[in-house]
Design an enzyme around this catalytic site. Structure first.
Site, mmCIF file in Angstrom:
data_model
loop_
_atom_site.group_PDB
_atom_site.id
_atom_site.type_symbol
_atom_site.label_atom_id
_atom_site.label_comp_id
_atom_site.label_asym_id
_atom_site.label_seq_id
_atom_site.Cartn_x
_atom_site.Cartn_y
_atom_site.Cartn_z
ATOM 1 N N LYS A 195 0.818 -1.207 0.000
ATOM 2 C CA LYS A 195 0.000 0.000 0.000
ATOM 3 C C LYS A 195 0.854 1.261 0.000
ATOM 4 O O LYS A 195 1.903 1.313 0.623
ATOM 5 C CB LYS A 195 -0.923 -0.003 1.235
ATOM 6 C CG LYS A 195 -1.948 1.100 1.095
ATOM 7 C CD LYS A 195 -2.970 1.218 2.179
ATOM 8 C CE LYS A 195 -3.772 2.472 1.850
ATOM 9 N NZ LYS A 195 -4.464 3.028 2.958
ATOM 10 N N HIS A 219 -2.450 8.134 0.873
ATOM 11 C CA HIS A 219 -2.824 7.943 2.274
ATOM 12 C C HIS A 219 -3.901 8.935 2.710
ATOM 13 O O HIS A 219 -3.928 9.404 3.841
ATOM 14 C CB HIS A 219 -1.590 8.050 3.182
ATOM 15 C CG HIS A 219 -1.770 7.422 4.537
ATOM 16 N ND1 HIS A 219 -0.717 7.118 5.354
ATOM 17 C CD2 HIS A 219 -2.881 7.052 5.220
ATOM 18 C CE1 HIS A 219 -1.166 6.593 6.492
ATOM 19 N NE2 HIS A 219 -2.485 6.539 6.429
ATOM 20 N N ASP A 250 -6.728 4.613 -4.205
ATOM 21 C CA ASP A 250 -7.674 5.297 -3.322
ATOM 22 C C ASP A 250 -7.231 6.733 -3.126
ATOM 23 O O ASP A 250 -6.103 7.104 -3.449
ATOM 24 C CB ASP A 250 -7.905 4.549 -1.997
ATOM 25 C CG ASP A 250 -6.769 4.676 -0.980
ATOM 26 O OD1 ASP A 250 -5.860 5.516 -1.143
ATOM 27 O OD2 ASP A 250 -6.806 3.917 0.007
ATOM 28 N N GLY A 251 -8.175 7.552 -2.631
ATOM 29 C CA GLY A 251 -7.890 8.971 -2.376
ATOM 30 C C GLY A 251 -8.904 9.851 -3.086
ATOM 31 O O GLY A 251 -8.761 10.135 -4.275
ATOM 32 N N GLY A 252 -9.948 10.226 -2.376
ATOM 33 C CA GLY A 252 -10.901 11.201 -2.911
ATOM 34 C C GLY A 252 -11.981 10.641 -3.821
ATOM 35 O O GLY A 252 -12.747 11.415 -4.390
ATOM 36 N N PHE A 253 -12.069 9.338 -3.978
ATOM 37 C CA PHE A 253 -13.113 8.757 -4.839
ATOM 38 C C PHE A 253 -14.442 8.787 -4.081
ATOM 39 O O PHE A 253 -14.520 8.313 -2.951
ATOM 40 C CB PHE A 253 -12.742 7.324 -5.259
ATOM 41 C CG PHE A 253 -11.512 7.287 -6.114
ATOM 42 C CD1 PHE A 253 -11.605 7.441 -7.481
ATOM 43 C CD2 PHE A 253 -10.248 7.170 -5.540
ATOM 44 C CE1 PHE A 253 -10.463 7.445 -8.280
ATOM 45 C CE2 PHE A 253 -9.103 7.176 -6.316
ATOM 46 C CZ PHE A 253 -9.204 7.319 -7.694
ATOM 47 N N ARG A 254 -15.435 9.379 -4.693
ATOM 48 C CA ARG A 254 -16.695 9.617 -3.981
ATOM 49 C C ARG A 254 -17.931 9.105 -4.702
ATOM 50 O O ARG A 254 -18.973 8.950 -4.081
ATOM 51 C CB ARG A 254 -16.895 11.141 -3.751
ATOM 52 C CG ARG A 254 -15.820 11.786 -2.901
ATOM 53 C CD ARG A 254 -15.938 11.306 -1.455
ATOM 54 N NE ARG A 254 -14.899 11.841 -0.598
ATOM 55 C CZ ARG A 254 -13.744 11.205 -0.316
ATOM 56 N NH1 ARG A 254 -13.502 10.007 -0.826
ATOM 57 N NH2 ARG A 254 -12.854 11.739 0.485
#
Ligand SMILES: Cc1cc2nc3c(=O)[nH]c(=O)nc-3n(C[C@H](O)[C@H](O)[C@H](O)COP(=O)(O)O)c2cc1C
Length: 325
Positions: A195, A219, A250-254
């Site tokens: 990761k 992160h 990942d990071g900010g996916f909404r």
């Protein structure tokens, strides 16, 4: 029962979290640039609509590392602050993810109820930090084995200077050597995900160390400012990986549209951090289910409108890069 749609769930959940003691966890490091950039990058792509001769429906199902999911959307590594947010919070989240056909990823601290979560809940991944005390890492991996965890995530960055605004919450970590990562590989039964890979160099070393997948991640804006969004480094990482192992982001996916963009640019799986917390804070177990379910349904609608009927057919051609970004 009134079902909240995504924007309402997020707004309500965020408000509840910021009002609570643990609200600072959802904020970003230092100036907040990483969080802002996450959204800017995602918004710099539009969708190429394909209507004529298009499919009537689309299948969002996917199989990654022998795990079949209803959509390529999972929970990102988090334990804190779930137990404080809801009684039996980790079980609620796990049940909701199982119902939505998704996967649970827990982080630090390792849940004391890990084996029960693994045996009763959604398919499970457990993260282990790169502690300076290497024996501690090996003990944690052994604990994962005893608990029956099928995927382990090793956090290859050290989280140095981890802070949210001025609160320092870093653990005592040290950069891993390639030899140490090989040892972790040998010790780990089942699948091993590296990761927070954010460069082609780390992607190449991950392959060399025997990773089963890499998670490209900044992160969630919890380490240092000015780390890029995963979609900004995905092209260089994909060129190194060349389809040999899956790539997670990942990071900010909404939204379903965000997930679609990641898949189009080469990701195999998308992780959600804060959205799971917002769902839990807004409407408990049902809220978490709604987050994954609504994103899955939105992804399906987007696939139909862009002319693809299965996940494998989502390619860069489905997107339009907007100018000036
Ligand atoms: C409250 C909170 C706790 C987290 N704990 C961990 C952790 O223990 N280990 C880890 O690798 N990442 C951790 N993360 C980072 C997430 O796994 C993920 O990378 C990030 O939240 C994704 O961005 P998003 O929240 O915008 O979806 C945490 C994130 C949050 C918000």
């Amino acid at each position: 029962m009134k079902i909240m749609e995504l924007t309402e769930l997020y707004n309500q959940g965020k408000k509840a979290m910021l009002a609570a003691d643990y609200g600072f966890f959802i904020q970003g490091v230092e100036t907040g640039w990483v969080l802002k950039n996450n959204r800017t990058v995602m918004d710099s792509y539009a969708l190429r609509q394909r209507a004529i001769n298009g499919p009537e429906t689309a299948d969002t199902k996917t199989t990654v590392l022998e795990e079949t999911l209803l959509a390529p959307v999972i929970m990102s590594a988090m334990t804190m602050p779930i137990p404080a947010m809801a009684q039996n919070g980790l079980f609620k989240v796990s049940r909701a993810l199982k119902r939505a056909g998704s996967m649970m990823w827990t982080g630090s601290p390792m849940p004391k109820e890990l084996s029960e979560l693994v045996c009763k809940g959604a398919p499970h991944i457990q993260s282990v930090k790169c502690y300076a005390d290497r024996e501690k890492i090996l003990r944690k991996i052994e604990h994962c084995r005893e608990a029956g965890v099928r995927w382990v995530g090793i956090e290859v960055d050290t989280g140095q200077g981890t802070k949210v605004h001025d609160r320092i919450i870093a653990s005592d970590c040290r950069p891993p050597s390639l030899d140490f990562l090989r040892k972790v590989r040998d010790m780990t039964p089942g699948k091993l995900v590296f990761k927070r890979v954010l460069s082609k160099e780390d992607a190449a070393l991950s392959l060399e160390a025997g990773a089963d997948a890499v998670m490209v991640s900044n992160h969630g804006a919890h380490t240092i400012d000015y780390l890029p969004h995963p979609l900004q480094v995905l092209p260089e990482i994909s060129r190194v990986i060349r389809g040999r192992i899956p790539i997670f982001v990942d990071g900010g996916f909404r939204r379903g549209t965000d997930v679609f963009k990641a898949l189009a640019l080469g990701a195999d799986l998308v992780g959600l951090g804060r959205p799971v917390l917002y769902g839990l804070a807004a409407d408990g177990e049902e809220g978490v289910f709604q987050v994954i379910n609504q994103i899955t349904l939105e992804l399906k609608r987007v696939m139909v409108m862009t002319g693809v009927d299965c996940i494998e057919k989502i390619t860069p051609d489905c997107l339009l890069k907007l100018g000036g970004q």
